[in-house]
Design an enzyme around this catalytic site. Structure first.
Site, PDB file in Angstrom:
ATOM      1  N   TRP A 137      -3.597   1.664  11.350  1.00 13.93           N
ATOM      2  CA  TRP A 137      -4.845   1.541  10.591  1.00 13.93           C
ATOM      3  C   TRP A 137      -4.668   1.998   9.139  1.00 13.93           C
ATOM      4  O   TRP A 137      -5.471   2.778   8.612  1.00 13.93           O
ATOM      5  CB  TRP A 137      -5.959   2.339  11.264  1.00 13.93           C
ATOM      6  CG  TRP A 137      -6.361   1.912  12.646  1.00 13.93           C
ATOM      7  CD1 TRP A 137      -5.585   1.260  13.558  1.00 13.93           C
ATOM      8  CD2 TRP A 137      -7.637   2.131  13.275  1.00 13.93           C
ATOM      9  NE1 TRP A 137      -6.292   1.062  14.727  1.00 13.93           N
ATOM     10  CE2 TRP A 137      -7.564   1.591  14.578  1.00 13.93           C
ATOM     11  CE3 TRP A 137      -8.823   2.736  12.873  1.00 13.93           C
ATOM     12  CZ2 TRP A 137      -8.632   1.625  15.472  1.00 13.93           C
ATOM     13  CZ3 TRP A 137      -9.880   2.777  13.756  1.00 13.93           C
ATOM     14  CH2 TRP A 137      -9.793   2.223  15.042  1.00 13.93           C
ATOM     15  N   TYR A 174       3.581  -9.725  16.050  1.00 15.11           N
ATOM     16  CA  TYR A 174       3.778  -8.618  15.109  1.00 15.11           C
ATOM     17  C   TYR A 174       4.378  -7.403  15.819  1.00 15.11           C
ATOM     18  O   TYR A 174       5.382  -6.848  15.370  1.00 15.11           O
ATOM     19  CB  TYR A 174       2.438  -8.260  14.460  1.00 15.11           C
ATOM     20  CG  TYR A 174       2.474  -7.014  13.609  1.00 15.11           C
ATOM     21  CD1 TYR A 174       3.234  -6.968  12.442  1.00 15.11           C
ATOM     22  CD2 TYR A 174       1.751  -5.871  13.958  1.00 15.11           C
ATOM     23  CE1 TYR A 174       3.276  -5.822  11.657  1.00 15.11           C
ATOM     24  CE2 TYR A 174       1.784  -4.734  13.177  1.00 15.11           C
ATOM     25  CZ  TYR A 174       2.551  -4.710  12.029  1.00 15.11           C
ATOM     26  OH  TYR A 174       2.595  -3.576  11.258  1.00 15.11           O
ATOM     27  N   ASP A 186      15.860  -9.371  -2.125  1.00 11.96           N
ATOM     28  CA  ASP A 186      15.449 -10.126  -0.934  1.00 11.96           C
ATOM     29  C   ASP A 186      16.071  -9.450   0.286  1.00 11.96           C
ATOM     30  O   ASP A 186      17.276  -9.579   0.526  1.00 11.96           O
ATOM     31  CB  ASP A 186      15.911 -11.579  -1.051  1.00 11.96           C
ATOM     32  CG  ASP A 186      15.552 -12.403   0.185  1.00 11.96           C
ATOM     33  OD1 ASP A 186      14.894 -11.860   1.107  1.00 11.96           O
ATOM     34  OD2 ASP A 186      15.936 -13.589   0.230  1.00 11.96           O
ATOM     35  N   ILE A 187      15.255  -8.741   1.056  1.00  7.56           N
ATOM     36  CA  ILE A 187      15.809  -7.974   2.181  1.00  7.56           C
ATOM     37  C   ILE A 187      16.147  -8.840   3.384  1.00  7.56           C
ATOM     38  O   ILE A 187      16.666  -8.332   4.382  1.00  7.56           O
ATOM     39  CB  ILE A 187      14.878  -6.813   2.603  1.00  7.56           C
ATOM     40  CG1 ILE A 187      13.529  -7.327   3.101  1.00  7.56           C
ATOM     41  CG2 ILE A 187      14.724  -5.800   1.468  1.00  7.56           C
ATOM     42  CD1 ILE A 187      12.704  -6.263   3.821  1.00  7.56           C
ATOM     43  N   LYS A 242       8.243  -5.916  15.254  1.00  8.46           N
ATOM     44  CA  LYS A 242       8.398  -4.547  14.731  1.00  8.46           C
ATOM     45  C   LYS A 242       9.211  -3.685  15.699  1.00  8.46           C
ATOM     46  O   LYS A 242      10.004  -2.835  15.277  1.00  8.46           O
ATOM     47  CB  LYS A 242       7.027  -3.912  14.472  1.00  8.46           C
ATOM     48  CG  LYS A 242       6.266  -4.507  13.297  1.00  8.46           C
ATOM     49  CD  LYS A 242       6.948  -4.263  11.954  1.00  8.46           C
ATOM     50  CE  LYS A 242       6.797  -2.834  11.480  1.00  8.46           C
ATOM     51  NZ  LYS A 242       7.412  -2.654  10.123  1.00  8.46           N
ATOM     52  N   THR A 276       4.785   0.680  13.823  1.00 13.17           N
ATOM     53  CA  THR A 276       3.367   0.440  14.083  1.00 13.17           C
ATOM     54  C   THR A 276       2.925   0.833  15.488  1.00 13.17           C
ATOM     55  O   THR A 276       3.748   0.862  16.415  1.00 13.17           O
ATOM     56  CB  THR A 276       3.065  -1.061  13.865  1.00 13.17           C
ATOM     57  OG1 THR A 276       1.727  -1.359  14.255  1.00 13.17           O
ATOM     58  CG2 THR A 276       4.003  -1.929  14.700  1.00 13.17           C
ATOM     59  N   ASP A 277       1.632   1.090  15.626  1.00 11.03           N
ATOM     60  CA  ASP A 277       1.031   1.336  16.941  1.00 11.03           C
ATOM     61  C   ASP A 277       1.048   0.082  17.810  1.00 11.03           C
ATOM     62  O   ASP A 277       0.866   0.155  19.028  1.00 11.03           O
ATOM     63  CB  ASP A 277      -0.406   1.855  16.790  1.00 11.03           C
ATOM     64  CG  ASP A 277      -1.307   0.903  16.014  1.00 11.03           C
ATOM     65  OD1 ASP A 277      -0.808   0.201  15.116  1.00 11.03           O
ATOM     66  OD2 ASP A 277      -2.529   0.888  16.278  1.00 11.03           O
ATOM     67  N   GLN A 335       0.823  -1.213   0.000  1.00 14.49           N
ATOM     68  CA  GLN A 335       0.000   0.000   0.000  1.00 14.49           C
ATOM     69  C   GLN A 335       0.860   1.268   0.000  1.00 14.49           C
ATOM     70  O   GLN A 335       0.697   2.140  -0.857  1.00 14.49           O
ATOM     71  CB  GLN A 335      -0.905   0.017   1.238  1.00 14.49           C
ATOM     72  CG  GLN A 335      -1.942  -1.075   1.280  1.00 14.49           C
ATOM     73  CD  GLN A 335      -2.948  -0.834   2.395  1.00 14.49           C
ATOM     74  OE1 GLN A 335      -3.885  -0.058   2.245  1.00 14.49           O
ATOM     75  NE2 GLN A 335      -2.738  -1.478   3.533  1.00 14.49           N
ATOM     76  N   LEU A 336       1.776   1.359   0.961  1.00 13.76           N
ATOM     77  CA  LEU A 336       2.604   2.558   1.072  1.00 13.76           C
ATOM     78  C   LEU A 336       3.586   2.658  -0.087  1.00 13.76           C
ATOM     79  O   LEU A 336       3.793   3.740  -0.645  1.00 13.76           O
ATOM     80  CB  LEU A 336       3.342   2.553   2.417  1.00 13.76           C
ATOM     81  CG  LEU A 336       4.244   3.760   2.693  1.00 13.76           C
ATOM     82  CD1 LEU A 336       3.461   5.070   2.623  1.00 13.76           C
ATOM     83  CD2 LEU A 336       4.926   3.612   4.050  1.00 13.76           C
TER      84      LEU A 336
END
Length: 282
Positions: free
Chosen positions: A151, A126, A37-38, A130, A102-103, A11-12
């Site tokens: 979100w 997750y 490939d990171i 992160k 992320t939150d 998306q981003l």
């Protein structure tokens, strides 16, 4: 500058690619797993060296929050180890990295918006992976910028907005959680903020970015349906306990954006205005 974008098919990453034409002063290397490939440190070092990369925007991540609970190994590779490889590779060239986070690094027990210096306490695979990614990037690259968001939705890929649009047309009734509070983020607005940071100069540190305002998943859904003209689907509020998921969600994950607004002079749109823009594009 030569800028490496990872996760360009997400998306981003897609929103960033749309804005690249407005920022022709830079050269972009848009990659996803087929191009780079990171999780392969040697491949990253070679890519950064050969293409004389000056900065990295890491949009790649394992973001399937519930699947992460049973796929901790790959989640760790993508969310914790890969950012470390990217940060170490760019640091050798005295370059910079923007790491998207992320939150979910918070447990969601606050009642006021989270600032960047509050204690983290993730309660999901997750969130934990992160957070390790954040630590690794900051430890390995002095010119690093962490942007926590929440979100996320856009016209690209799978996301909550698209799901609610589809279900609103398919179903006569829909139950949506009302007791989880946060702020939606239009990926395009985050992409604008990223370009602002790149063009004004990376100021290292942790930042929070979402759209302005606060809502629940239930109210978010009601707004999606209203803006899309969906009238024949009754949306009823659910408690979190009525909709159990493998991963725990933060009940309150509103992020305080004062720091990024003051540092970069950002004027961030209200979430419903951005939602309207996205739905009109869809």
């Amino acid at each position: 500058m030569n800028i490496l974008i990872t996760g360009c098919n997400g998306q981003l990453g897609n929103e960033i690619q749309l804005l690249e034409k407005n920022n022709p002063q830079h050269k972009y290397f848009n990659t996803d797993v087929d191009e780079l490939d990171i999780t392969d440190a040697d491949a990253i070092n070679q890519y950064v060296d050969e293409n004389h990369i000056d900065g990295i925007v890491n949009c790649a991540a394992f973001t399937a929050v519930d699947k992460a609970e049973s796929n901790e190994e790959i989640c760790t590779r993508l969310n914790a180890e890969a950012p470390a490889y990217l940060a170490a590779a760019i640091a050798k060239h005295d370059g910079w990295i923007i790491q998207i986070s992320t939150d979910y690094v918070f447990d969601g027990t606050n009642h006021t918006p989270y600032t960047e210096d509050e204690d983290t306490c993730p309660n999901s695979v997750y969130g934990r992976t992160k957070l390790v990614g954040e630590f690794n990037v900051q430890k390995l690259c002095q010119r690093s910028m962490i942007i926590r968001t929440a979100w996320l939705y856009s016209t690209f890929g799978n996301n909550f907005v698209k799901t609610m649009l589809r279900l609103g047309k398919e179903k006569s009734e829909l139950g949506v959680i009302f007791d989880q509070i946060g702020t939606p983020t239009y990926a395009r607005d985050l992409a604008v903020a990223i370009f602002t940071a790149i063009n004004k100069g990376i100021v290292p540190g942790i930042y929070h970015f979402t759209n302005e305002g606060v809502t629940s998943w239930y109210d978010f859904t009601k707004a999606i349906h209203r803006l899309a003209g969906i009238k024949d689907c009754h949306v009823r509020p659910l408690h979190t306990s009525e909709y159990p998921t493998p991963a725990a969600r933060p009940h309150y994950s509103v992020l305080d954006k004062t720091k990024i607004k003051q540092t970069y002079g950002l004027d961030i749109p209200y979430w419903e205005e951005s939602l309207r823009d996205c739905i009109e594009k869809l």
